[in-house]
Design a protein around this motif. Structure first.
Motif, PDB file in Angstrom:
ATOM      1  N   SER A  82     -20.802  72.974  60.883  1.00 14.04           N
ATOM      2  CA  SER A  82     -21.394  72.193  61.972  1.00 14.04           C
ATOM      3  C   SER A  82     -22.438  73.045  62.691  1.00 14.04           C
ATOM      4  O   SER A  82     -22.669  74.187  62.351  1.00 14.04           O
ATOM      5  CB  SER A  82     -20.312  71.762  62.961  1.00 14.04           C
ATOM      6  N   PHE A  83     -23.050  72.437  63.701  1.00  8.69           N
ATOM      7  CA  PHE A  83     -24.068  73.164  64.459  1.00  8.69           C
ATOM      8  C   PHE A  83     -23.446  73.963  65.601  1.00  8.69           C
ATOM      9  O   PHE A  83     -24.156  74.633  66.345  1.00  8.69           O
ATOM     10  CB  PHE A  83     -25.099  72.189  65.025  1.00  8.69           C
ATOM     11  N   LEU A  84     -22.128  73.869  65.742  1.00  9.67           N
ATOM     12  CA  LEU A  84     -21.480  74.578  66.849  1.00  9.67           C
ATOM     13  C   LEU A  84     -21.541  76.079  66.615  1.00  9.67           C
ATOM     14  O   LEU A  84     -21.481  76.561  65.498  1.00  9.67           O
ATOM     15  CB  LEU A  84     -20.024  74.131  66.970  1.00  9.67           C
ATOM     16  N   ALA A 100     -16.335  77.610  68.590  1.00 10.18           N
ATOM     17  CA  ALA A 100     -15.356  77.651  67.511  1.00 10.18           C
ATOM     18  C   ALA A 100     -14.182  78.546  67.896  1.00 10.18           C
ATOM     19  O   ALA A 100     -13.021  78.184  67.703  1.00 10.18           O
ATOM     20  CB  ALA A 100     -16.019  78.159  66.234  1.00 10.18           C
ATOM     21  N   MET A 101     -14.496  79.699  68.487  1.00  3.59           N
ATOM     22  CA  MET A 101     -13.430  80.623  68.864  1.00  3.59           C
ATOM     23  C   MET A 101     -12.521  80.002  69.918  1.00  3.59           C
ATOM     24  O   MET A 101     -11.291  80.071  69.819  1.00  3.59           O
ATOM     25  CB  MET A 101     -14.024  81.934  69.391  1.00  3.59           C
ATOM     26  N   ALA A 102     -13.140  79.397  70.952  1.00  2.41           N
ATOM     27  CA  ALA A 102     -12.329  78.831  72.032  1.00  2.41           C
ATOM     28  C   ALA A 102     -11.416  77.733  71.496  1.00  2.41           C
ATOM     29  O   ALA A 102     -10.235  77.661  71.852  1.00  2.41           O
ATOM     30  CB  ALA A 102     -13.227  78.299  73.145  1.00  2.41           C
ATOM     31  N   VAL A 103     -11.969  76.874  70.613  1.00  2.00           N
ATOM     32  CA  VAL A 103     -11.171  75.763  70.093  1.00  2.00           C
ATOM     33  C   VAL A 103      -9.991  76.277  69.270  1.00  2.00           C
ATOM     34  O   VAL A 103      -8.837  75.888  69.480  1.00  2.00           O
ATOM     35  CB  VAL A 103     -12.055  74.828  69.230  1.00  2.00           C
ATOM     36  N   VAL A 104     -10.278  77.202  68.357  1.00  4.40           N
ATOM     37  CA  VAL A 104      -9.219  77.692  67.462  1.00  4.40           C
ATOM     38  C   VAL A 104      -8.171  78.477  68.241  1.00  4.40           C
ATOM     39  O   VAL A 104      -6.964  78.290  68.059  1.00  4.40           O
ATOM     40  CB  VAL A 104      -9.838  78.554  66.347  1.00  4.40           C
ATOM     41  N   LEU A 105      -8.644  79.331  69.131  1.00 10.83           N
ATOM     42  CA  LEU A 105      -7.723  80.154  69.931  1.00 10.83           C
ATOM     43  C   LEU A 105      -6.727  79.289  70.696  1.00 10.83           C
ATOM     44  O   LEU A 105      -5.516  79.488  70.617  1.00 10.83           O
ATOM     45  CB  LEU A 105      -8.564  80.996  70.886  1.00 10.83           C
ATOM     46  N   THR A 106      -7.239  78.285  71.417  1.00  9.22           N
ATOM     47  CA  THR A 106      -6.341  77.484  72.255  1.00  9.22           C
ATOM     48  C   THR A 106      -5.394  76.649  71.398  1.00  9.22           C
ATOM     49  O   THR A 106      -4.230  76.485  71.735  1.00  9.22           O
ATOM     50  CB  THR A 106      -7.128  76.571  73.187  1.00  9.22           C
ATOM     51  N   MET A 107      -5.908  76.162  70.259  1.00 10.92           N
ATOM     52  CA  MET A 107      -5.066  75.323  69.401  1.00 10.92           C
ATOM     53  C   MET A 107      -3.890  76.125  68.835  1.00 10.92           C
ATOM     54  O   MET A 107      -2.733  75.710  68.930  1.00 10.92           O
ATOM     55  CB  MET A 107      -5.911  74.770  68.272  1.00 10.92           C
ATOM     56  N   PHE A 108      -4.198  77.300  68.301  1.00  8.41           N
ATOM     57  CA  PHE A 108      -3.131  78.102  67.689  1.00  8.41           C
ATOM     58  C   PHE A 108      -2.159  78.619  68.747  1.00  8.41           C
ATOM     59  O   PHE A 108      -0.955  78.650  68.522  1.00  8.41           O
ATOM     60  CB  PHE A 108      -3.734  79.273  66.904  1.00  8.41           C
ATOM     61  N   TYR A 109      -2.714  79.023  69.869  1.00 10.23           N
ATOM     62  CA  TYR A 109      -1.818  79.534  70.907  1.00 10.23           C
ATOM     63  C   TYR A 109      -0.906  78.421  71.406  1.00 10.23           C
ATOM     64  O   TYR A 109       0.285  78.641  71.636  1.00 10.23           O
ATOM     65  CB  TYR A 109      -2.641  80.125  72.052  1.00 10.23           C
ATOM     66  N   GLY A 110      -1.488  77.215  71.535  1.00 11.93           N
ATOM     67  CA  GLY A 110      -0.683  76.063  71.940  1.00 11.93           C
ATOM     68  C   GLY A 110       0.463  75.834  70.978  1.00 11.93           C
ATOM     69  O   GLY A 110       1.615  75.683  71.378  1.00 11.93           O
ATOM     70  N   THR A 167     -12.513  72.124  74.374  1.00 12.54           N
ATOM     71  CA  THR A 167     -12.253  71.377  73.140  1.00 12.54           C
ATOM     72  C   THR A 167     -12.747  69.920  73.130  1.00 12.54           C
ATOM     73  O   THR A 167     -13.451  69.539  72.193  1.00 12.54           O
ATOM     74  CB  THR A 167     -10.760  71.458  72.786  1.00 12.54           C
ATOM     75  N   PRO A 168     -12.414  69.081  74.136  1.00 12.57           N
ATOM     76  CA  PRO A 168     -12.884  67.690  74.053  1.00 12.57           C
ATOM     77  C   PRO A 168     -14.406  67.588  74.029  1.00 12.57           C
ATOM     78  O   PRO A 168     -14.966  66.752  73.323  1.00 12.57           O
ATOM     79  CB  PRO A 168     -12.334  67.034  75.322  1.00 12.57           C
ATOM     80  N   ILE A 169     -15.060  68.501  74.764  1.00 13.09           N
ATOM     81  CA  ILE A 169     -16.520  68.468  74.803  1.00 13.09           C
ATOM     82  C   ILE A 169     -17.090  68.851  73.442  1.00 13.09           C
ATOM     83  O   ILE A 169     -18.009  68.212  72.927  1.00 13.09           O
ATOM     84  CB  ILE A 169     -17.036  69.415  75.896  1.00 13.09           C
ATOM     85  N   ALA A 170     -16.503  69.898  72.843  1.00 10.92           N
ATOM     86  CA  ALA A 170     -16.972  70.317  71.531  1.00 10.92           C
ATOM     87  C   ALA A 170     -16.793  69.197  70.519  1.00 10.92           C
ATOM     88  O   ALA A 170     -17.693  68.914  69.716  1.00 10.92           O
ATOM     89  CB  ALA A 170     -16.216  71.559  71.083  1.00 10.92           C
ATOM     90  N   ALA A 171     -15.620  68.521  70.569  1.00 11.65           N
ATOM     91  CA  ALA A 171     -15.368  67.441  69.623  1.00 11.65           C
ATOM     92  C   ALA A 171     -16.378  66.319  69.798  1.00 11.65           C
ATOM     93  O   ALA A 171     -16.932  65.800  68.823  1.00 11.65           O
ATOM     94  CB  ALA A 171     -13.946  66.912  69.807  1.00 11.65           C
ATOM     95  N   SER A 172     -16.671  65.947  71.047  1.00 12.41           N
ATOM     96  CA  SER A 172     -17.580  64.811  71.217  1.00 12.41           C
ATOM     97  C   SER A 172     -19.033  65.203  71.002  1.00 12.41           C
ATOM     98  O   SER A 172     -19.850  64.360  70.644  1.00 12.41           O
ATOM     99  CB  SER A 172     -17.412  64.147  72.580  1.00 12.41           C
ATOM    100  N   TRP A 173     -19.314  66.493  71.170  1.00  9.79           N
ATOM    101  CA  TRP A 173     -20.686  66.944  70.907  1.00  9.79           C
ATOM    102  C   TRP A 173     -21.041  66.703  69.431  1.00  9.79           C
ATOM    103  O   TRP A 173     -22.196  66.420  69.084  1.00  9.79           O
ATOM    104  CB  TRP A 173     -20.820  68.432  71.256  1.00  9.79           C
ATOM    105  N   LEU A 174     -20.029  66.819  68.570  1.00 10.48           N
ATOM    106  CA  LEU A 174     -20.266  66.658  67.139  1.00 10.48           C
ATOM    107  C   LEU A 174     -20.803  65.272  66.796  1.00 10.48           C
ATOM    108  O   LEU A 174     -21.521  65.104  65.822  1.00 10.48           O
ATOM    109  CB  LEU A 174     -18.962  66.885  66.362  1.00 10.48           C
ATOM    110  N   VAL A 175     -20.406  64.261  67.586  1.00 17.49           N
ATOM    111  CA  VAL A 175     -20.751  62.904  67.174  1.00 17.49           C
ATOM    112  C   VAL A 175     -21.654  62.174  68.164  1.00 17.49           C
ATOM    113  O   VAL A 175     -22.022  61.032  67.910  1.00 17.49           O
ATOM    114  CB  VAL A 175     -19.478  62.055  66.950  1.00 17.49           C
ATOM    115  N   SER A 176     -22.008  62.809  69.286  1.00 15.57           N
ATOM    116  CA  SER A 176     -22.818  62.028  70.226  1.00 15.57           C
ATOM    117  C   SER A 176     -24.223  62.591  70.350  1.00 15.57           C
ATOM    118  O   SER A 176     -24.428  63.800  70.333  1.00 15.57           O
ATOM    119  CB  SER A 176     -22.142  61.947  71.597  1.00 15.57           C
ATOM    120  N   GLY A 177     -25.159  61.691  70.472  1.00 14.19           N
ATOM    121  CA  GLY A 177     -26.560  62.072  70.460  1.00 14.19           C
ATOM    122  C   GLY A 177     -27.147  62.326  71.830  1.00 14.19           C
ATOM    123  O   GLY A 177     -28.163  63.000  71.954  1.00 14.19           O
TER     124      GLY A 177
END
Lengths: 278, 285
Positions: free
Chosen positions: A85-87, A92-102, B213-223
């Motif tokens: 993705s363009f992220l 990416a780090m913040a998302v993965v970190l929080t998910m796994f820690y959760g 996380t929610p912002i990152a997820a919605s960034w993927l699909v919103s223009g």
């Protein structure tokens, strides 16, 4: 103090941790991936808890393997997100970190409900117990440190090339993907080994601070590596001595605060020539 | 499930997805992690000076540490050869360690521990009541998170335009006479206040998850920005409620379940994104 066996074990253990973490940390720093140590340290929680659930005891190697697997997997996932993705790395780090820690916290509550005995110590275990290092721990750290140092030595040239310029490394035919895999495994190994001594958050310090401090005063990669090693040894020596004198103070945080003070000193004496080209 | 826990979680997730948006857009998500860990010594120091933990004391501590941390990180980043990751990480670990030292030494009486800071436990929300006189007006957590929703909305309405400007293109902003550093500083102070008011309710890790996380997820699909905000609000509320229900059914940690659910939602959106991308490439050929 130096005749005290307990003091010596704690010092030896934290010095071994600091050496292996700083050795790997230099390459991680050069690739601007210093925070991935933080991601790994949070992500190994579910694996360690699973390792604990499977065996029902705090077996070092089972916890190590469990933590290694999820920590490594988290790192792969982070890279995958960046790739498809363009992220950028931070998201990416913040998302993965929080998910796994959760997930780890959830599993921890599961483990706490199980009938067998000594699970109460598990969360304390994950927050670090540097002052309680025994000769057994130190033996295992020695084995792991020797392994990590040997791997780094074996692949040092390639690691340096990839860390400074991965495009060039690819152009001259180095297996960049495999070298990065090796670095990730070494980093994960160092983190999983250290997390049981200094805790989830502070293990990042052992990865980041020596490399950061030595970068301020070094002019070449060779200097940077040896300065980083010296800084990490100073940190662990300072930390263990201070916490020996004030036994109420936990060893892990003191090691890190000593590192922070060193960083301030190094900042004041930094090589100004490095900045001239800015 | 307790209705007060439900409202606290929903309010917090909504407030966070309004607040975290500029952090995600300007690629500084890990600042949230750094700020959330670094606030600890500030809070403890204020406790040491005033002898108690109060709402305004925490705010002042957050303000002070937030500014200090962002200045230090910027300083370190400014040195040639130091990358942002190392600067962020180097600063926050030292601050966190300082906080732990203060807690285990001089500030022993402060009712905070590493466990609580990291994990948090939203299940305790109904225990902490807010009373005016003798009248019990509800759990303190509900009111704090409601206040955070209002705070986030106010921030968004007042500073949204300029923040959008700064986080999308700081060079352009600078050329139009807007100093991005000042605005980023104000934003960091705002995030620090957000974190300091909420971290005891759910723990810093879930706060980071709410913020990113929610912002990152919605960034993927919103223009565009509007759709991004609406979608992330919806996602935040949805994954929080499913997380709450799942945690209730399985009887496990609520904060952990919500953080995990948010991550799962993100990966669902990521796979949708990657499928859509592949399909559009195929269509081109």
């Amino acid at each position: 103090m130096f005749q005290e066996p307990n003091f010596l074990w704690v010092f030896a253990g934290s010095a071994l941790l600091a050496i292996s973490a700083s050795r790997v940390g230099v390459f991680v720093f050069l690739q601007n991936k210093s925070l991935s140590g933080d991601v790994i340290s949070h992500s190994l929680l579910p694996g360690m808890v699973i390792g604990y659930l499977l065996s029902g005891e705090k077996n070092f190697w089972l916890l190590f393997m469990g933590g290694f697997i999820t920590g490594y997997f988290a790192q792969i996932l982070t890279e995958k997100i960046i790739k498809i993705s363009f992220l950028k790395a931070d998201v990416a780090m913040a998302v993965v970190l929080t998910m796994f820690y959760g997930l780890g916290v959830v599993l921890l509550t599961v483990a706490e409900k199980l009938p067998y005995g000594n699970q109460a110590g598990l969360s304390a275990f994950l927050l670090g117990k540097a002052a309680a290092l025994t000769n057994l721990d130190v033996g295992m750290y020695a084995v792991l440190t020797a392994l990590i140092l040997a791997f780094v030595k074996w692949s040092e040239k390639a690691l340096i090339t990839v860390s400074f310029d991965s495009t060039y490394a690819k152009a001259i035919g180095l297996p960049v993907g495999r070298i990065n895999t090796l670095l990730t495994s070494l980093l994960t190994g160092a983190v999983v080994m250290g997390v049981q001594a200094v805790g989830v958050v502070l293990i990042s310090a052992l990865i980041i601070l020596p490399a950061l401090g030595s970068r301020l005063i070094s002019a070449s990669i060779r200097q940077m590596t040896s300065y980083a090693m010296a800084i990490s040894l100073l940190m662990s020596a300072g930390g263990t001595v201070i916490s020996y004198i004030y036994p109420k103070m936990p060893t892990g945080p003191i090691i890190v605060v000593v590192g922070g003070m060193l960083l301030i000193v190094l900042y004041l004496f930094r090589k100004k020539t490095n900045e001239k080209y800015e | 499930m307790d209705i007060e826990i439900f409202f606290t979680a929903i309010f917090l997730s909504v407030a966070a997805s309004i607040s975290g948006i500029y952090m995600v857009l300007s690629q500084k998500s890990m600042y949230g992690d750094a700020l959330s860990h670094s606030l600890l010594p500030g809070i403890v120091l204020v406790f040491l000076i005033t002898g108690e933990r109060s709402f305004f004391g925490s705010l002042i501590g957050a303000l002070f540490t937030g500014v200090l941390v962002s200045v230090l990180i910027r300083r370190l980043e400014g040195i040639k050869g130091i990358y942002s990751d190392a600067a962020i990480g180097g600063v926050f670990v030292v601050f966190f360690a300082l906080g732990i030292l203060l807690i285990s030494g001089p500030a022993e009486g402060v009712d905070l521990d590493q466990d609580c800071v990291l994990f948090g436990e939203i299940a305790f929300v109904p225990i902490d009541r807010w009373t005016i006189g003798d009248y019990d007006v509800g759990a303190r957590g509900v009111w704090i998170s409601l206040f955070l929703v209002l705070l986030a909305l106010t921030f968004h309405l007042v500073m949204g335009r300029v923040m959008k400007f700064v986080s999308f293109n700081s060079e352009f902003a600078r050329s139009r006479g807007v100093n991005p550093e000042i605005w980023n500083m104000i934003y960091h102070i705002f995030i620090s206040i957000f974190i300091v008011l909420s971290f005891e309710l759910v723990g810093v890790i879930l706060i980071l998850s709410f913020l990113v996380t929610p912002i990152a997820a919605s960034w993927l699909v919103s223009g565009n920005m509007k759709r991004l905000i609406f979608l992330s609000l919806t996602l935040a509320a949805a994954s929080t409620s499913t997380g709450l229900v799942a945690a209730d059914a399985l009887d496990v940690s609520i904060s952990g379940t919500i953080a995990f659910m948010q991550g799962v939602t993100f990966f669902v959106f990521l796979s949708y994104y990657s499928l859509a991308k592949k399909r559009s490439i195929r269509r081109l050929h």
